[in-house]
Design a protein around this motif. Structure first.
Motif, PDB file in Angstrom:
ATOM      1  N   UNK A 289       0.654  -0.996   0.329  1.00 53.15           N
ATOM      2  CA  UNK A 289      -0.153  -0.116   0.043  1.00 53.15           C
ATOM      3  C   UNK A 289       0.876   1.529  -0.196  1.00 53.15           C
ATOM      4  N   UNK A 290       2.023   0.867   0.630  1.00 58.00           N
ATOM      5  CA  UNK A 290       2.788   2.512   0.570  1.00 58.00           C
ATOM      6  C   UNK A 290       3.520   3.402  -0.451  1.00 58.00           C
ATOM      7  N   UNK A 291       3.853   1.838  -1.410  1.00 59.39           N
ATOM      8  CA  UNK A 291       4.200   1.698  -2.843  1.00 59.39           C
ATOM      9  C   UNK A 291       3.141   2.541  -3.837  1.00 59.39           C
ATOM     10  N   UNK A 292       1.674   2.425  -3.233  1.00 57.12           N
ATOM     11  CA  UNK A 292       1.001   2.915  -4.770  1.00 57.12           C
ATOM     12  C   UNK A 292       0.312   4.025  -5.307  1.00 57.12           C
ATOM     13  N   UNK A 293       1.573   5.107  -4.361  1.00 57.94           N
ATOM     14  CA  UNK A 293       1.384   6.636  -5.260  1.00 57.94           C
ATOM     15  C   UNK A 293       2.946   6.837  -5.581  1.00 57.94           C
ATOM     16  N   UNK A 294       3.220   5.729  -5.448  1.00 56.05           N
ATOM     17  CA  UNK A 294       5.165   6.402  -6.542  1.00 56.05           C
ATOM     18  C   UNK A 294       4.861   6.465  -7.399  1.00 56.05           C
ATOM     19  N   UNK A 295       5.916   7.481  -7.805  1.00 57.89           N
ATOM     20  CA  UNK A 295       5.603   8.190  -9.560  1.00 57.89           C
ATOM     21  C   UNK A 295       6.088   6.831 -10.202  1.00 57.89           C
ATOM     22  N   UNK A 296       5.170   6.673 -11.498  1.00 59.56           N
ATOM     23  CA  UNK A 296       5.285   5.473 -12.423  1.00 59.56           C
ATOM     24  C   UNK A 296       6.655   4.537 -12.412  1.00 59.56           C
TER      25      UNK A 296
ATOM     26  N   UNK B 247       9.422   4.490 -10.614  1.00 65.57           N
ATOM     27  CA  UNK B 247       9.379   3.625  -9.144  1.00 65.57           C
ATOM     28  C   UNK B 247       8.386   2.409  -9.513  1.00 65.57           C
ATOM     29  N   UNK B 248       7.662   2.012 -10.218  1.00 64.06           N
ATOM     30  CA  UNK B 248       6.667   1.308  -9.782  1.00 64.06           C
ATOM     31  C   UNK B 248       7.195   0.342 -10.157  1.00 64.06           C
ATOM     32  N   UNK B 249       7.704   0.784 -11.381  1.00 67.86           N
ATOM     33  CA  UNK B 249       8.211  -0.056 -13.052  1.00 67.86           C
ATOM     34  C   UNK B 249       9.458  -0.828 -11.763  1.00 67.86           C
ATOM     35  N   UNK B 250      10.364   0.328 -11.571  1.00 68.30           N
ATOM     36  CA  UNK B 250      11.854  -0.735 -11.289  1.00 68.30           C
ATOM     37  C   UNK B 250      11.553  -1.574  -9.791  1.00 68.30           C
ATOM     38  N   UNK B 251      10.412  -1.236  -9.521  1.00 61.37           N
ATOM     39  CA  UNK B 251       9.916  -2.381  -8.373  1.00 61.37           C
ATOM     40  C   UNK B 251      10.141  -3.713  -8.778  1.00 61.37           C
TER      41      UNK B 251
ATOM     42  N   UNK C  78      21.808  -0.911  -9.763  1.00 67.35           N
ATOM     43  CA  UNK C  78      21.411   0.403 -10.991  1.00 67.35           C
ATOM     44  C   UNK C  78      20.206   0.815 -10.715  1.00 67.35           C
ATOM     45  N   UNK C  79      19.217  -0.792 -10.608  1.00 70.10           N
ATOM     46  CA  UNK C  79      17.701  -0.027  -9.983  1.00 70.10           C
ATOM     47  C   UNK C  79      17.170  -0.413  -9.257  1.00 70.10           C
ATOM     48  N   UNK C  80      18.379  -0.233  -7.817  1.00 62.48           N
ATOM     49  CA  UNK C  80      18.280  -0.264  -6.727  1.00 62.48           C
ATOM     50  C   UNK C  80      18.536   1.179  -6.357  1.00 62.48           C
ATOM     51  N   UNK C  81      19.107   1.618  -6.649  1.00 56.82           N
ATOM     52  CA  UNK C  81      19.348   2.979  -6.188  1.00 56.82           C
ATOM     53  C   UNK C  81      18.253   4.586  -6.588  1.00 56.82           C
ATOM     54  N   UNK C  82      17.247   3.504  -8.132  1.00 56.79           N
ATOM     55  CA  UNK C  82      16.042   4.697  -7.922  1.00 56.79           C
ATOM     56  C   UNK C  82      15.098   4.947  -7.105  1.00 56.79           C
ATOM     57  N   UNK C  83      14.978   4.021  -5.911  1.00 52.00           N
ATOM     58  CA  UNK C  83      13.910   3.849  -5.249  1.00 52.00           C
ATOM     59  C   UNK C  83      14.063   4.195  -3.657  1.00 52.00           C
TER      60      UNK C  83
ATOM     61  N   UNK D 101       1.998   3.458 -22.812  1.00 52.99           N
ATOM     62  CA  UNK D 101       3.066   5.275 -22.933  1.00 52.99           C
ATOM     63  C   UNK D 101       3.749   5.253 -21.662  1.00 52.99           C
ATOM     64  N   UNK D 102       3.208   5.827 -20.309  1.00 51.07           N
ATOM     65  CA  UNK D 102       4.461   5.565 -19.421  1.00 51.07           C
ATOM     66  C   UNK D 102       4.943   4.576 -19.153  1.00 51.07           C
ATOM     67  N   UNK D 103       4.854   3.314 -19.454  1.00 55.60           N
ATOM     68  CA  UNK D 103       5.625   2.312 -18.607  1.00 55.60           C
ATOM     69  C   UNK D 103       6.417   2.423 -19.908  1.00 55.60           C
ATOM     70  N   UNK D 104       6.415   2.374 -21.415  1.00 59.13           N
ATOM     71  CA  UNK D 104       7.472   2.374 -22.334  1.00 59.13           C
ATOM     72  C   UNK D 104       8.185   3.475 -22.417  1.00 59.13           C
ATOM     73  N   UNK D 105       7.917   5.642 -21.517  1.00 59.26           N
ATOM     74  CA  UNK D 105       8.245   5.987 -21.919  1.00 59.26           C
ATOM     75  C   UNK D 105       9.338   5.786 -20.442  1.00 59.26           C
ATOM     76  N   UNK D 106       9.392   4.989 -19.344  1.00 55.08           N
ATOM     77  CA  UNK D 106       9.963   4.924 -18.287  1.00 55.08           C
ATOM     78  C   UNK D 106      11.553   4.084 -18.752  1.00 55.08           C
ATOM     79  N   UNK D 107      10.901   2.226 -19.804  1.00 60.60           N
ATOM     80  CA  UNK D 107      12.090   1.760 -20.155  1.00 60.60           C
ATOM     81  C   UNK D 107      12.971   2.927 -20.423  1.00 60.60           C
ATOM     82  N   UNK D 108      12.546   3.514 -21.637  1.00 63.64           N
ATOM     83  CA  UNK D 108      13.383   4.441 -22.592  1.00 63.64           C
ATOM     84  C   UNK D 108      14.268   4.983 -21.396  1.00 63.64           C
ATOM     85  N   UNK D 109      13.865   5.307 -20.847  1.00 58.72           N
ATOM     86  CA  UNK D 109      14.639   6.383 -19.581  1.00 58.72           C
ATOM     87  C   UNK D 109      15.624   5.505 -18.824  1.00 58.72           C
ATOM     88  N   UNK D 110      15.891   4.015 -18.438  1.00 63.25           N
ATOM     89  CA  UNK D 110      15.866   3.240 -17.686  1.00 63.25           C
ATOM     90  C   UNK D 110      16.621   2.547 -18.854  1.00 63.25           C
ATOM     91  N   UNK D 111      16.944   2.764 -20.074  1.00 58.99           N
ATOM     92  CA  UNK D 111      17.811   2.204 -21.085  1.00 58.99           C
ATOM     93  C   UNK D 111      19.209   3.484 -21.403  1.00 58.99           C
TER      94      UNK D 111
END
Length: 223
Positions: A139-146, A148-152, A218-223, A190-200
């Protein structure tokens, strides 16, 4: 919103001693499901709780427009399906994301195991008691930016189903497409594809179409 019942990360098979594990397998024999085969459907009588033995299972519900919304991906040792615990009917569909094996357990089987397998009863009680803290964390993660939710989601999938590589990389082959990952993290494709592009761009994710290499530190540092 439909909320499925499931418990992940139980370490169920490791909790049982050898004798009680053998008893569990005898009382709750395996059932095999092919990829995309339905294990149970929303509205069906909840006759069994399923302990996943092999493969991956997605819990899904209908979304507006007739689309499918993925609510969770479960794997070995996870529990799915309310069964005799609290509900008369299943609240979501459970579908084999890959070829999967489950051990269905109904009320009568549970009672038999409670009498004949002492470590089963203790382990089951401990697992259910620990579910509450996991629900609070989700529940505490529900309002994280897209992103961060994708990284998790990527970290969780890598931990459960990935293959560790050198220098913190992980080989992750998943059946999930971008739209399905978007469904998991309650975001648009679209938002997930954008987040993937940023991670790449940051060199943290490589690959596409469900075959990825992800850099876990590297992904852990984004949380």
């Amino acid at each position: 919103m439909t909320k499925p019942w499931f418990v992940r990360g139980t370490e169920f098979s490791e909790r049982l001693d050898a004798r009680d594990h053998e008893m569990f397998m005898r009382v709750c024999p395996k059932r095999h499901f092919e990829r995309h085969q339905t294990i149970f459907r929303m509205g069906d009588p909840a006759t069994s709780l399923h302990v996943i033995a092999e493969g991956q299972v997605k819990l899904v519900a209908a979304a507006p427009g007739g689309h499918e919304r993925i609510l969770a991906i479960c794997g070995p040792d996870d529990f799915i399906g309310e069964a005799f615990l609290q509900e008369a009917y299943y609240r979501v569909d459970a579908v084999a994301l890959t070829a999967a094996v489950t051990c269905p357990m109904g009320r009568d089987q549970f009672l038999e195991l409670a009498l004949r397998a002492p470590t089963f009863t203790l382990s089951f009680a401990e697992i259910l008691a620990g579910q509450l803290s996991g629900c609070r964390e989700q529940l505490s993660y529900a309002y994280d930016p897209v992103k961060q939710r994708l990284v998790r989601a990527l970290l969780e999938q890598s931990e459960r189903f990935g293959k560790p590589l050198a220098e913190g990389w992980c080989d992750l082959h998943t059946e999930l497409r971008h739209d399905e990952l978007a469904s998991m993290v309650s975001a648009t494709r679209v938002s997930v594809s954008t987040a993937f592009a940023e991670l790449r761009e940051h060199g943290l994710v490589e690959g596409s179409r469900g075959r990825y290499r992800v850099h876990l530190p590297g992904l852990q540092t984004l949380l």
